[in-house]
Design a protein around this motif. Structure first.
Motif, PDB file in Angstrom:
ATOM      1  N   THR A   1       0.824  -1.221   0.000  1.00 26.56           N
ATOM      2  CA  THR A   1       0.000   0.000   0.000  1.00 26.56           C
ATOM      3  C   THR A   1       0.858   1.272   0.000  1.00 26.56           C
ATOM      4  OG1 THR A   1      -0.115  -0.023   2.404  1.00 26.56           O
ATOM      5  CG2 THR A   1      -1.902  -1.125   1.231  1.00 26.56           C
ATOM      6  N   HIS A   2       2.169   1.120   0.200  1.00 27.85           N
ATOM      7  CA  HIS A   2       3.012   2.317   0.161  1.00 27.85           C
ATOM      8  C   HIS A   2       3.817   2.337  -1.107  1.00 27.85           C
ATOM      9  CE1 HIS A   2       2.051   3.603   4.173  1.00 27.85           C
ATOM     10  NE2 HIS A   2       2.203   2.365   4.582  1.00 27.85           N
ATOM     11  N   GLN A   3       3.600   3.330  -1.943  1.00 26.22           N
ATOM     12  CA  GLN A   3       4.468   3.483  -3.097  1.00 26.22           C
ATOM     13  C   GLN A   3       5.110   4.866  -3.065  1.00 26.22           C
ATOM     14  OE1 GLN A   3       3.376   4.072  -7.150  1.00 26.22           O
ATOM     15  NE2 GLN A   3       1.238   4.514  -6.698  1.00 26.22           N
ATOM     16  N   TRP A   4       6.221   4.970  -3.746  1.00 24.60           N
ATOM     17  CA  TRP A   4       6.932   6.240  -3.915  1.00 24.60           C
ATOM     18  C   TRP A   4       5.934   7.281  -4.443  1.00 24.60           C
ATOM     19  CZ3 TRP A   4      11.760   8.021  -2.861  1.00 24.60           C
ATOM     20  CH2 TRP A   4      12.213   9.155  -3.553  1.00 24.60           C
ATOM     21  N   ARG A   5       5.931   8.463  -3.845  1.00 24.14           N
ATOM     22  CA  ARG A   5       4.883   9.437  -4.178  1.00 24.14           C
ATOM     23  C   ARG A   5       5.284  10.451  -5.244  1.00 24.14           C
ATOM     24  NH1 ARG A   5       4.365  11.716   1.690  1.00 24.14           N
ATOM     25  NH2 ARG A   5       6.588  11.276   1.477  1.00 24.14           N
ATOM     26  N   GLY A   6       6.505  10.337  -5.760  1.00 25.29           N
ATOM     27  CA  GLY A   6       6.979  11.364  -6.691  1.00 25.29           C
ATOM     28  C   GLY A   6       7.837  12.365  -5.930  1.00 25.29           C
ATOM     29  N   ILE A   7       8.690  13.077  -6.658  1.00 24.83           N
ATOM     30  CA  ILE A   7       9.725  13.881  -5.972  1.00 24.83           C
ATOM     31  C   ILE A   7       9.152  15.054  -5.183  1.00 24.83           C
ATOM     32  CG2 ILE A   7      11.610  13.163  -7.499  1.00 24.83           C
ATOM     33  CD1 ILE A   7      10.875  16.558  -8.143  1.00 24.83           C
ATOM     34  N   ILE A   8       8.007  15.587  -5.608  1.00 30.33           N
ATOM     35  CA  ILE A   8       7.485  16.754  -4.872  1.00 30.33           C
ATOM     36  C   ILE A   8       7.018  16.333  -3.481  1.00 30.33           C
ATOM     37  CG2 ILE A   8       5.681  18.530  -4.793  1.00 30.33           C
ATOM     38  CD1 ILE A   8       5.904  18.807  -7.809  1.00 30.33           C
ATOM     39  N   GLU A   9       6.280  15.240  -3.389  1.00 29.22           N
ATOM     40  CA  GLU A   9       5.826  14.806  -2.059  1.00 29.22           C
ATOM     41  C   GLU A   9       6.996  14.263  -1.233  1.00 29.22           C
ATOM     42  OE1 GLU A   9       3.283  15.822  -0.906  1.00 29.22           O
ATOM     43  OE2 GLU A   9       1.901  16.103  -2.579  1.00 29.22           O
ATOM     44  N   GLU A  10       7.922  13.563  -1.867  1.00 30.16           N
ATOM     45  CA  GLU A  10       9.027  12.968  -1.103  1.00 30.16           C
ATOM     46  C   GLU A  10       9.994  14.027  -0.568  1.00 30.16           C
ATOM     47  OE1 GLU A  10       9.218   9.816  -0.207  1.00 30.16           O
ATOM     48  OE2 GLU A  10       7.556   9.068  -1.443  1.00 30.16           O
ATOM     49  N   TYR A  11      10.141  15.124  -1.293  1.00 31.78           N
ATOM     50  CA  TYR A  11      11.115  16.162  -0.885  1.00 31.78           C
ATOM     51  C   TYR A  11      10.466  17.538  -0.783  1.00 31.78           C
ATOM     52  CZ  TYR A  11      14.640  12.583  -1.686  1.00 31.78           C
ATOM     53  OH  TYR A  11      15.391  11.433  -1.624  1.00 31.78           O
ATOM     54  N   ARG A  12       9.201  17.571  -0.397  1.00 26.92           N
ATOM     55  CA  ARG A  12       8.405  18.799  -0.374  1.00 26.92           C
ATOM     56  C   ARG A  12       9.089  19.940   0.364  1.00 26.92           C
ATOM     57  NH1 ARG A  12       3.222  20.871  -0.695  1.00 26.92           N
ATOM     58  NH2 ARG A  12       2.417  19.106  -1.864  1.00 26.92           N
ATOM     59  N   ASP A  13       9.714  19.629   1.524  1.00 26.44           N
ATOM     60  CA  ASP A  13      10.309  20.702   2.333  1.00 26.44           C
ATOM     61  C   ASP A  13      11.555  21.305   1.688  1.00 26.44           C
ATOM     62  OD1 ASP A  13      11.515  18.221   2.684  1.00 26.44           O
ATOM     63  OD2 ASP A  13      12.235  18.694   4.694  1.00 26.44           O
ATOM     64  N   ARG A  14      12.061  20.673   0.637  1.00 23.91           N
ATOM     65  CA  ARG A  14      13.259  21.196  -0.026  1.00 23.91           C
ATOM     66  C   ARG A  14      12.964  21.764  -1.408  1.00 23.91           C
ATOM     67  NH1 ARG A  14      17.813  20.313   2.335  1.00 23.91           N
ATOM     68  NH2 ARG A  14      17.646  19.225   4.319  1.00 23.91           N
ATOM     69  N   LEU A  15      11.687  21.916  -1.727  1.00 18.87           N
ATOM     70  CA  LEU A  15      11.297  22.412  -3.050  1.00 18.87           C
ATOM     71  C   LEU A  15      10.387  23.634  -2.915  1.00 18.87           C
ATOM     72  CD1 LEU A  15      10.584  18.916  -4.690  1.00 18.87           C
ATOM     73  CD2 LEU A  15      12.483  20.463  -5.223  1.00 18.87           C
ATOM     74  N   PRO A  16      10.436  24.522  -3.914  1.00 19.00           N
ATOM     75  CA  PRO A  16       9.631  25.747  -3.835  1.00 19.00           C
ATOM     76  C   PRO A  16       8.158  25.505  -4.190  1.00 19.00           C
ATOM     77  CG  PRO A  16      10.909  25.740  -5.867  1.00 19.00           C
ATOM     78  CD  PRO A  16      11.301  24.499  -5.107  1.00 19.00           C
ATOM     79  N   VAL A  17       7.477  24.738  -3.333  1.00 19.96           N
ATOM     80  CA  VAL A  17       6.045  24.502  -3.504  1.00 19.96           C
ATOM     81  C   VAL A  17       5.339  24.868  -2.197  1.00 19.96           C
ATOM     82  CG1 VAL A  17       6.179  22.664  -5.243  1.00 19.96           C
ATOM     83  CG2 VAL A  17       6.331  22.067  -2.814  1.00 19.96           C
TER      84      VAL A  17
END
Ligand code: F0G
Length: 351
Positions: A1-17
């Protein structure tokens, strides 16, 4: 039930979103870091391959594109445009579909691999073949984005670099620290810029204790950074990096110099040799441009420039299926046999 969520969710705190940024993703990133046995033996080092051909559209461009298209959507864009040697256009076309946007792509006439053209077509991009090279396409794309309602998603868009820096994060997360050397092909020089940004950010925050030396390799016929001057008519069989005036030239020099690294060239022959070695001896099928990193490492090792015992990561940037012509070229035609086990066994050398 756990899959890699894509780079934005995995590294959200390090991206300008922000919380309100619409995340347009195909769950890119999270790509394999594969130990390379034969390359390790040849160099006396611990060599790993970061296999970016495992991304949703088959290249590292997806890391930057999830960011570029998400931000374009946040800003209300209805259409995006890019210049491309093929992979950026394939990625832009796919992510534009996810975002409900129109994509327009400018590619150099006759100089993009069939698989990449097929991707742009099947994802419904508006394609123009430009009577010129990639550098001409980029000039045109910039001009169109400045004067018409269309957002530019080339790596001159800084959010592309932000997305692509996550590959460096993944490597450090996986290895526990930065490698000694990071090797990659250089075309428009966005990716070497992005990796260097990722590595320096992790080191600054104490997640890595150090940064790697950055080694970039251009194709000899398209090596403006090595020559120190624009190449007017770039040539190489590695069409993805057939670029004579890289947009991120200065950033590539900074990555090289700040890291104590190097930018050198490899010939088409060396690229094809590495391409075949990767497929035949490591089991990793990449496109020719991707093999420039490995060709460069082998060249450096042969020149005695690789001290044994180091940990080295080579990024292989795109999937071999995009440009299979080079796999087939020069290979023997498979023989045809009747539906007969004895004949098949004989032809296979089993009997
Ligand atoms: N490898 C592949 C497979 C590429 O498609 C590219 C660039 C590179 C390496 C070089 O990366 O430009 O960041 O230095 N492809 C771009 C494109 C130019 O349009 O798909 P770079």
């Amino acid at each position: 039930t756990h899959q890699w969520r894509g780079i934005i969710e995995e590294y959200r705190d390090r991206l300008p979103v922000s919380d309100t940024t619409p995340v347009v993703t195909l769950r890119e990133g999270g790509t394999p870091l594969v130990p390379a046995q034969v390359l390790s033996e040849r160099t006396g080092c611990e060599v790993h391959l970061k296999v970016e051909g495992a991304n949703p559209t088959g290249s590292f461009k997806d890391r930057g594109m999830t960011m570029a298209i998400s931000k374009a959507k946040e800003e209300g864009a209805k259409a995006v445009i890019c210049a491309s040697t093929g992979n950026t256009s394939a990625s832009a076309a796919a992510y534009a579909v996810r975002a409900g946007m129109v994509s327009a792509v400018l590619v150099p006439q006759g100089k993009i691999a069939l698989g990449k053209m097929g991707q742009a077509l099947v994802h419904g991009a508006k394609i123009l073949q430009v009577d010129g090279n990639f550098d001409d396409c980029l000039t045109l794309a910039r001009e169109l984005s400045e004067n018409y309602p269309v957002a530019l998603v080339n790596s001159v868009n800084p959010v592309r670099i932000e997305g692509q820096k996550t590959a460096a994060f993944e490597i450090v997360d996986m290895l526990g620290d930065a490698p000694d050397i990071h090797v990659l092909p250089v075309g428009n020089a966005g990716n070497i810029t992005a990796y260097w940004k990722g590595y320096t950010e992790y080191a600054a925050d104490g997640i890595a204790t150090r940064t790697p030396r950055m080694w970039g390799f251009q194709a000899s016929g398209s090596a403006p950074i090595v020559r120190g001057e624009v190449v007017k008519d770039p040539s190489t069989i590695a069409t993805a990096i057939r670029i004579g005036n890289p947009a991120s030239w200065q950033h590539a020099l900074a990555a090289r110099d700040e890291s104590g690294g190097a930018i050198d060239e490899v010939t088409d022959r060396e690229i094809l040799r590495a391409y075949r070695l990767l497929a035949a001896q490591e089991g990793v099928f990449v496109e020719p441009a991707s093999a420039a990193s490995v060709a460069g490492l082998l060249k450096a090792a042969e020149q005695g420039k690789v001290d044994p015992g180091q940990r080295i990561v080579c990024t292989v940037t795109g999937n071999g299926l995009k440009d299979p012509d080079w796999a087939v070229a020069g290979a023997p035609q498979p023989v045809t046999v009747p539906v007969d086990a004895a004949t098949a066994a004989e032809r296979l050398g089993l009997a």
